[in-house]
Scaffold this active site. Structure first.
Site, mmCIF file in Angstrom:
data_model
loop_
_atom_site.group_PDB
_atom_site.id
_atom_site.type_symbol
_atom_site.label_atom_id
_atom_site.label_comp_id
_atom_site.label_asym_id
_atom_site.label_seq_id
_atom_site.Cartn_x
_atom_site.Cartn_y
_atom_site.Cartn_z
ATOM 1 C CB SER A 1 -93.828 -22.238 -10.488
ATOM 2 O OG SER A 1 -92.924 -21.359 -11.205
ATOM 3 C CB CYS B 1 -97.750 -15.505 -15.655
ATOM 4 S SG CYS B 1 -97.587 -13.874 -15.821
#
Length: 628
Positions: free
Chosen positions: A331, A385
């Site tokens: 991420s 997210c």
């Protein structure tokens, strides 16, 4: 009365017949002697006139001994003048096989005074067979003063044996700096012809790290001593000498104290790496890889058992994970997706994308770590997210994403004289077609959206991404300080909209400092100083590889990138802990601790050391690290 013919008289006169026979023999003998003397004269002419230069050379080889002298290797300093690699005096004994009365017997005699192992004996005999018998061969080094003095006293009884003073390499702060500085070792078979100095007994060249990358400048140039020797190889007198030229010193960008602090903090983990950069200049302030090793065990009197242990170690301590460890960025890659999406116009900063905890594409379901509901860019970075970035990556495609990724420094190796640096992978359709001879599938873009799939980066790449976002400059990493007087060009501005960079910086600041951020536990405790960052958790298996790992190997990699201070970014950092679990769990606390020390020390604000024997401005070494 009849008279006799003369021939009949000659035949019947024995004395005359004998005289004629003797005259013929004398003539033949004289001709033979003349021929022999002529041949001898021709041979003497050939030896003394025609071949005089050849035999003068052979005579000089027997009478004269010309030995190369090793130069003193240049020292390596950290940015504040602490020597991290230096050369010290070593007392040695060598043997010239041509002058020894039997090399084996000579080694047996030497073994009574200095320890000579079977491995040393084999090495000496092997080296003597490979090279000219007039070249000296190193027998032993690191002698005590008593051994050295004793051999000098006994020199007349040991033909072909000589003592001299060499040097050996010492590494200070060895384990923290082992992968950056590297180590030296004997030249291999394919290296001895690169430079005459390589044939000096016991001479060592750089094998890894900056010792190898800057070896031509650190090693210097050999000198020579010409001596007259007797038939036993003993020196009669010295006829002349040419001094050696010492190698140049190097000043690193590394702060060795910060390096030691970072190493001690990361060493609590089994495997990992950390890189800290000055995000205005690209100076590498710390680069740590664990596990590590002690180069002093390898560079001088190498221990074969210790070397075998290092090579067989499953954690590969000889590898510099900071530059040759290629990992899925997880991420942490979302900051690249965000910039690429803004640059391509596929998403607006205030546009909300609904996250229901999963994302369907084709017949495959991609998961998010939680259901975020409607979410915009700022909060998508803050809470990491997945669904938001699945959708934005799908909208723009891999080729637009690759353009921004490469602008931030991904997908290439940097010409920094640090051997072994890997380029990572910033894929696009052309890359896959060229590398795998396959088309790019849209579903593969979805995997790349969260830093998985084909995307690979080293910790150095990740620190560079954070540094370029923080400064807005196209910095490149450098490990050696520029030479005094050298004008270094300022890094060029990134070809990225500054407004887009600011949006991403704000999102990274929220990760650490706003409620709901994935790394709020590592907010700095320094008054008035904020750190921005991005967590990452990456699956540990490669693209298309079925994973059947258990235990330690089954855990994901833990990653964290950061820069600080937020209001005036100066330093960037990246940490990867192999199989460390969640990014916020392992890598982020390590970055917090090291970043705190970095900000307190503030090395960029302190004057750097200038070596008296540094490379001159305009040399290749002086320019190192300033090239794109």
């Amino acid at each position: 009365m009849k008279t006799r013919a003369p021939d009949d008289a000659n035949r019947r006169d024995p004395a005359r017949k004998q005289r004629l026979r003797f005259s013929r023999r004398a003539l033949l003998l004289g001709a033979g002697q003349a021929g022999l003397f002529g041949l001898l004269g021709w041979r003497l002419r050939q030896l003394q006139i025609l071949d005089t230069s050849e035999y003068r050379l052979l005579s000089d080889e027997n009478r004269l001994s010309r030995q190369l002298t090793a130069p003193r290797r240049g020292a390596i300093y950290d940015r504040f003048g602490t020597a991290v690699a230096e050369s010290r005096e070593s007392l040695r004994v060598v043997v010239v096989p041509a002058f020894a009365k039997g090399l084996g017997r000579t080694l047996d005699a030497l073994a009574r005074f200095v320890p000579i192992t079977e491995a040393d004996r084999d090495r000496v005999l092997r080296t003597a067979r490979r090279q000219s018998s007039y070249r000296p061969v190193l027998v032993a080094e690191g002698l005590s003063w008593r051994q050295f003095a004793l051999l000098n006293v006994l020199a007349p009884q040991l033909p072909g044996v000589a003592t001299d003073v060499g040097s050996y390499r010492v590494y200070n702060s060895p384990e923290p700096l082992a992968h950056v500085v590297g180590y030296v070792g004997m030249a291999g078979k394919g290296e001895v012809d690169e430079d005459p100095v390589m044939r000096v007994p016991g001479f060592r060249r750089g094998k890894t790290g900056l010792e190898k990358g800057f070896d031509p400048w650190l090693r210097g140039h050999a000198g020579a001593v010409t001596s007259e020797v007797d038939a036993h190889g003993r020196i009669v007198r010295e006829l002349g000498s040419t001094p050696s030229a010492p190698g140049r010193d190097l000043v690193l960008t590394i702060d060795h104290e910060l390096q030691a602090i970072a190493f001690a903090r990361l060493a609590t983990e089994r495997r990992g790496s950390l890189v800290a950069l000055d995000c205005h200049t690209g100076d590498v302030l710390a680069m740590v890889s664990v596990p590590s090793f002690n180069p002093n065990d390898i560079a001088f009197r190498p221990n074969s058992a210790r070397w075998a242990e290092l090579v067989r170690n499953e954690d590969e301590p000889l590898n510099n994970r900071a530059v040759d460890g290629q990992y899925p960025p997880g991420s942490t890659f979302k900051v690249v997706i965000a910039l690429a999406a803004l640059a391509s116009g596929v998403v607006k900063p205030d546009e909300h994308i609904v996250c229901k905890g999963s994302y369907f594409f084709g017949n495959h379901l991609f998961h998010c770590w939680k259901s975020h509901g409607p979410i915009a860019l700022h909060d998508a970075i803050k809470s990491s997210c997945d669904v938001y970035f699945y959708e934005t990556a799908h909208r723009m495609g891999i080729d637009k994403l690759a353009v921004t990724g490469r602008a931030l420094g991904l997908g290439r190796a940097y010409d920094s004289e640090l051997p072994g640096a890997k380029p990572g992978v910033m894929p696009d359709t052309a890359w896959k077609r060229k590398t795998l001879r396959q088309p790019w599938y849209p579903g593969e873009t979805i995997s790349c959206a969260i830093g998985q799939g084909y995307v690979l980066a080293t910790p150095l790449h990740l620190a560079l991404v954070a540094g370029r976002i923080a400064s807005g400059k196209a910095i490149v990493p450098r490990f050696v300080r520029p030479a005094p007087g050298l004008t270094v060009d300022e890094p060029k501005p990134l070809a990225v909209d500054p407004a887009h960079l600011q949006l991403v910086r704000e999102g990274m600041t929220a990760v650490v400092n706003e409620k709901g951020g994935t790394a709020t536990r590592v907010a700095l405790k320094l008054p008035g100083v904020l750190m921005a960052g991005k967590t990452g958790t990456a699956q540990a298996f490669g693209h298309g590889v079925a994973h059947h790992f258990t235990g330690y190997d089954a855990k994901p990699h833990s990653l964290f990138i950061a820069f600080a201070p937020v209001d005036a970014p100066r330093y960037s950092m990246a940490c990867v802990v192999e199989h460390g679990g969640w990014g916020a769990q392992t890598a982020a606390p390590i970055v917090h601790d090291v970043m705190t020390e970095l900000l307190v020390r503030d090395p960029a604000a302190r004057p750097a050391f200038v070596a008296s024997n540094a490379p001159e401005a305009g040399s290749t070494v002086a320019d190192a690290g300033t090239r794109p």
